[in-house]
Design a protein around this motif. Sequence first.
Motif, PDB file in Angstrom:
ATOM      1  N   LYS A   1      37.670  36.246  44.187  1.00  0.00           N
ATOM      2  CA  LYS A   1      37.772  37.464  44.978  1.00  0.00           C
ATOM      3  C   LYS A   1      39.083  37.454  45.733  1.00  0.00           C
ATOM      4  O   LYS A   1      39.772  36.421  45.800  1.00  0.00           O
ATOM      5  N   GLU A   2      39.446  38.593  46.323  1.00  0.00           N
ATOM      6  CA  GLU A   2      40.747  38.741  46.966  1.00  0.00           C
ATOM      7  C   GLU A   2      41.003  37.696  48.048  1.00  0.00           C
ATOM      8  O   GLU A   2      42.134  37.237  48.227  1.00  0.00           O
TER       9      GLU A   2
ATOM     10  N   PHE B   1      43.032  34.512  47.206  1.00  0.00           N
ATOM     11  CA  PHE B   1      44.387  34.613  46.664  1.00  0.00           C
ATOM     12  C   PHE B   1      45.255  33.395  46.999  1.00  0.00           C
ATOM     13  O   PHE B   1      45.830  32.757  46.105  1.00  0.00           O
TER      14      PHE B   1
ATOM     15  N   ASP C   1      47.138  37.094  41.553  1.00  0.00           N
ATOM     16  CA  ASP C   1      46.615  38.458  41.642  1.00  0.00           C
ATOM     17  C   ASP C   1      45.724  38.780  40.441  1.00  0.00           C
ATOM     18  O   ASP C   1      44.654  39.387  40.590  1.00  0.00           O
TER      19      ASP C   1
ATOM     20  N   VAL D   1      42.276  36.803  40.720  1.00  0.00           N
ATOM     21  CA  VAL D   1      41.304  37.303  41.698  1.00  0.00           C
ATOM     22  C   VAL D   1      40.870  38.727  41.390  1.00  0.00           C
ATOM     23  O   VAL D   1      39.821  39.179  41.866  1.00  0.00           O
ATOM     24  N   SER D   2      41.652  39.443  40.573  1.00  0.00           N
ATOM     25  CA  SER D   2      41.292  40.823  40.242  1.00  0.00           C
ATOM     26  C   SER D   2      40.313  40.906  39.067  1.00  0.00           C
ATOM     27  O   SER D   2      39.532  41.849  38.983  1.00  0.00           O
TER      28      SER D   2
ATOM     29  N   SER E   1      37.466  39.595  38.415  1.00  0.00           N
ATOM     30  CA  SER E   1      36.353  38.849  39.013  1.00  0.00           C
ATOM     31  C   SER E   1      35.179  38.641  38.074  1.00  0.00           C
ATOM     32  O   SER E   1      34.349  37.767  38.303  1.00  0.00           O
TER      33      SER E   1
END
Length: 274
Positions: A31-32, A35, A60, A63-64, A66
């Motif tokens: 998740k963000e 990062f 990026d 984490v994007s 998911s």
Amino acid sequence: MISREDDEDESGSDGDMEDIINVDFEFFNPKEIDFHAVKNLLSQFFASDAILFGLSELADIIVSQSSVGTTIKVNGDDSDPYSVMTVLNMNQHIQAMVQIRDYVFTKSKQNEKLHVKLKELLSAGSSKEVGLIISERFINMPVETAPPMWRMLLEEVKDAVERGLPFNFEYYLLLCPTYHEVAPKTDFDEDTPKPSRKKAKMVDPVTFFFHPEEEMLQQYAEFTQDFKLTTPPTVAESRNTFEDYGIAPARRMMLIHRDKIPEVVQLMTNNSQW
């Protein structure tokens, strides 16, 4: 929960002693909030060559996406991960992936068949795609955490393909951290007269894996190639890789067909030595 037991020698003067550390490892989707921790793990993954890649862009991506990938934490979902495992589509046309493609093309030149295969698979018009496995963890993380992460990754990739997402990989590429002897030793019989010892053959350096499960994976690789890091390690990195003790960090590139992955993951799962 994974328990670790450290038993002292029974012959010790203090008798038997047992130190048990119980740790609850929890598995989460990236998740963000992860990062910065993921970026640090990527820096560890690429070692001294990390400066060659856009780690922020790679973090990026991780984490994007998911729905594909797993982190391990010990203090809840909002804490920093101690381990990450995911797969990235190497056929993506983004700067960070272009850098990685150029890197593996350069490092595979010593193996002509592997080099040609990668050029074919990663060309703009290729109908087959390659997934780059990112698997990194803190050095004190137990190897027992690896098999479930591999199983989850396979399940997530299968689900993603069914939903039409770009994870239909024909091959998987691994850049496995290894280490080896810096200077090979001569192999001779102690009874051999000294004047004749100069004719003794050199012993090939022994390569060791940082991640035991990756040593198992190499049995199923269609191609393998050892290579040195491009960037000299810093003083701190040199100490961490034990160069003072005569060994140096390296990498082993492995290209594995997707049909082989479930078999080796099952072998990991059934390994009683872990």
